[in-house]
Design a protein around this motif. Sequence first.
Motif, short mmCIF file in Angstrom:
data_model
loop_
_atom_site.label_atom_id
_atom_site.label_comp_id
_atom_site.label_asym_id
_atom_site.label_seq_id
_atom_site.Cartn_x
_atom_site.Cartn_y
_atom_site.Cartn_z
N SER A 158 0.84 -1.20 0.00
CA SER A 158 0.00 0.00 0.00
C SER A 158 0.87 1.25 0.00
O SER A 158 2.08 1.19 0.23
N LYS A 159 0.25 2.37 -0.22
CA LYS A 159 0.97 3.64 -0.22
C LYS A 159 1.57 3.95 1.15
O LYS A 159 2.54 4.68 1.25
N SER A 160 0.98 3.37 2.19
CA SER A 160 1.48 3.64 3.54
C SER A 160 2.71 2.82 3.92
O SER A 160 3.30 3.02 4.97
N THR A 161 3.13 1.91 3.04
CA THR A 161 4.32 1.10 3.31
C THR A 161 5.56 1.98 3.26
O THR A 161 5.74 2.75 2.31
N SER A 162 6.39 1.86 4.27
CA SER A 162 7.58 2.71 4.33
C SER A 162 8.66 2.22 3.36
O SER A 162 8.68 1.06 2.97
N HIS A 163 9.54 3.13 3.00
CA HIS A 163 10.65 2.77 2.11
C HIS A 163 11.56 1.74 2.77
O HIS A 163 12.10 0.88 2.09
N SER A 164 11.72 1.81 4.07
CA SER A 164 12.59 0.84 4.75
C SER A 164 12.00 -0.56 4.67
O SER A 164 12.71 -1.54 4.49
N GLU A 165 10.66 -0.67 4.77
CA GLU A 165 10.02 -1.99 4.64
C GLU A 165 10.19 -2.53 3.22
O GLU A 165 10.45 -3.72 3.03
N ILE A 166 10.05 -1.67 2.24
CA ILE A 166 10.23 -2.09 0.85
C ILE A 166 11.66 -2.55 0.63
O ILE A 166 11.91 -3.58 0.01
N ASN A 167 12.63 -1.83 1.15
CA ASN A 167 14.04 -2.22 1.02
C ASN A 167 14.31 -3.55 1.68
O ASN A 167 15.08 -4.36 1.16
N ILE A 168 13.68 -3.81 2.82
CA ILE A 168 13.85 -5.10 3.51
C ILE A 168 13.39 -6.24 2.60
O ILE A 168 14.06 -7.26 2.48
N ILE A 169 12.24 -6.05 1.95
CA ILE A 169 11.72 -7.09 1.07
C ILE A 169 12.68 -7.36 -0.08
O ILE A 169 12.97 -8.51 -0.41
#
Length: 110
Positions: free
Chosen positions: A88-99
């Motif tokens: 979702s749009k509320s997902t942080s960039h750090s969470e995306i980088n972790i994935i």
Amino acid sequence: MKVKRGVPQGSILGPLLFILYINDLPKAIMPNVTPKMFADDTSILTNRQDSKELQEDLILTFNQVSKCFKQNSLSLNINKTYFTHFFSKSTSHSEINIIYEIITLLKRMS
């Protein structure tokens, strides 16, 4: 070289035997992860709100699939393996980088 398993590629019996051969894959992975299988293509779906739980699911599932393939003398072609992450749009960039780090790790593990 002596062939111990298999049928000729393009045979009529090949797809049926492959489906029977791979049919135990859903039993080899966790219940909260859903495999979708069609012929020789498999998609594995999971849904997690927390990136840490998603990381654990991905790594455990990848290990379970690898173990199942190894037991059945199959190989996972990592060059034909893709990971798609919807967020979702509320997902942080750090969470995306972790994935993306997890995906890179999984590709190195194979």
